[in-house]
Enzyme design. Structure first.
Site, PDB file in Angstrom:
ATOM      1  N   ILE A  35       0.823  -1.230   0.000  1.00  0.00           N
ATOM      2  CA  ILE A  35       0.000   0.000   0.000  1.00  0.00           C
ATOM      3  C   ILE A  35       0.853   1.276   0.000  1.00  0.00           C
ATOM      4  CG2 ILE A  35      -2.113  -1.074   0.923  1.00  0.00           C
ATOM      5  CD1 ILE A  35      -1.435   0.186   3.663  1.00  0.00           C
ATOM      6  N   TYR A 123       2.389   4.275  16.716  1.00  0.00           N
ATOM      7  CA  TYR A 123       1.326   3.516  16.037  1.00  0.00           C
ATOM      8  C   TYR A 123      -0.003   4.288  16.141  1.00  0.00           C
ATOM      9  CZ  TYR A 123      -2.151  -0.272  15.466  1.00  0.00           C
ATOM     10  OH  TYR A 123      -3.225  -1.035  15.077  1.00  0.00           O
TER      11      TYR A 123
END
Ligand SMILES: NC(=O)c1ccc[n+]([C@@H]2O[C@H](COP(=O)([O-])OP(=O)(O)OC[C@H]3O[C@@H](n4cnc5c(N)ncnc54)[C@H](OP(=O)(O)O)[C@@H]3O)[C@@H](O)[C@H]2O)c1
Length: 276
Positions: A35, A123
């Protein structure tokens, strides 16, 4: 309906591939389309021409993200934007998987979908920034925040606990982080319903009820019929690179307004242990 799943080889992706029937589903791994590669993402999306894209691909090593923030932002934020741009170009709807780690954990009651993001880890920051960018680019997209995934077909907390419990007399598990474990089969079923209901905006999708990791481990050991002792410890005693929210229970109120009810994590764990 035609559906494309990015992250089909992951824990959730495998459950989606198992559960999704009645539609034409294409599952993609990082090998088929990284991606981070906008051109490749565009190609695969145009080729599959889906009505819905489920973006379950991510760099999910929360501690690894702390030491490799470039990769975390490249995959989890910029990669998500690449998929959204490709979706928008062909008029496909997008469901993006996000995380309870977009919150700081200072609340003591379940986080609502509109509560302010304040991520504490790399994250969490990458996911929070992805959410904001996706909503700017595609205000009609669907963002499903989930937490503490477990399921068959990959590494997960119950699996680790069972392996350790088989070889040690006692296990130390943190008791000062509270959240909702979520079975990938239940999450996959909810995602399928969300796509069929043409859901939009931010939703929280976890199993119902909450616990600490210690309480979760206790139930895993008990459910598997093992006698290994489980001892509560603090996060400070088990220091890890990425800070985790002390409380990240997500309110399911908005999900319920769409008529989707989630089973409790205890019920989900029983089914996982039986199926394993
Ligand atoms: N696990 C949790 O506790 C948790 C909690 C909250 C939210 N979430 C979110 O839920 C989603 C699913 O998580 P999961 O636990 O199922 O993940 P996972 O098991 O770690 O799987 C990750 C998936 O992403 C793919 N992937 C990784 N990097 C990629 C890249 N650069 N390009 C394309 N694909 C890539 C992997 O493909 P390969 O196998 O080909 O590498 C794999 O299919 C993720 O968005 C995650 O952030 C997970």
């Amino acid at each position: 309906m035609r559906v494309t799943i990015f992250g089909a080889s992951g824990l959730l992706g495998k459950a989606l591939m198992r559960e999704w029937s009645g539609d034409t589903v294409t599952g993609l791994t990082s090998h088929a389309a990284d991606i981070r590669d906008a051109k490749r993402v565009r190609e695969v999306v145009q080729e599959a021409s889906p009505n819905w894209i489920v973006l379950a691909a991510a760099y999910t090593d929360v501690d690894g993200c702390e030491s490799n923030p470039e990769l975390a932002f490249a995959v989890n934020r910029d990669g998500a934007v690449n998929v959204a741009v490709a979706a928008k170009e062909i008029g496909a709807q997008l469901l993006f998987l996000s995380s309870d780690y977009v919150f700081d954990g200072r609340k003591t009651t379940p986080y609502e979908t509109g509560d302010a993001r304040n991520p504490q880890s790399v994250y969490g920051r990458a996911k929070a920034e992805a959410e904001i960018k996706l909503l700017e680019l595609m205000p009609e997209c669907c963002i499903a925040r989930t937490s503490w995934l477990f399921g068959t077909g990959g590494k997960c907390f119950p699996d680790t606990i069972l392996k350790l419990a088989a070889s040690r007399p006692a296990l130390d598990v943190v008791n000062d982080q509270r959240g909702s474990p979520t079975y990938t089969e239940d999450l996959a079923r909810a995602i399928i319903q969300l796509c069929r209901k043409d859901a939009r905006g931010i939703l929280h999708v976890t199993n119902a009820e909450d616990c600490t990791w210690f309480e979760f481990a206790q139930e895993i050991v008990r459910g598997a019929g093992l006698s290994t002792a489980v001892r509560p410890v603090s996060s400070k005693q088990m220091a890890r690179p990425a800070p985790r929210p002390a409380y990240s229970v997500l309110s399911l109120a908005r999900l319920q307004t769409l008529g989707i009810e989630m089973p409790s994590w205890q019920d989900a764990l029983r089914r996982y242990l039986a199926e394993r």
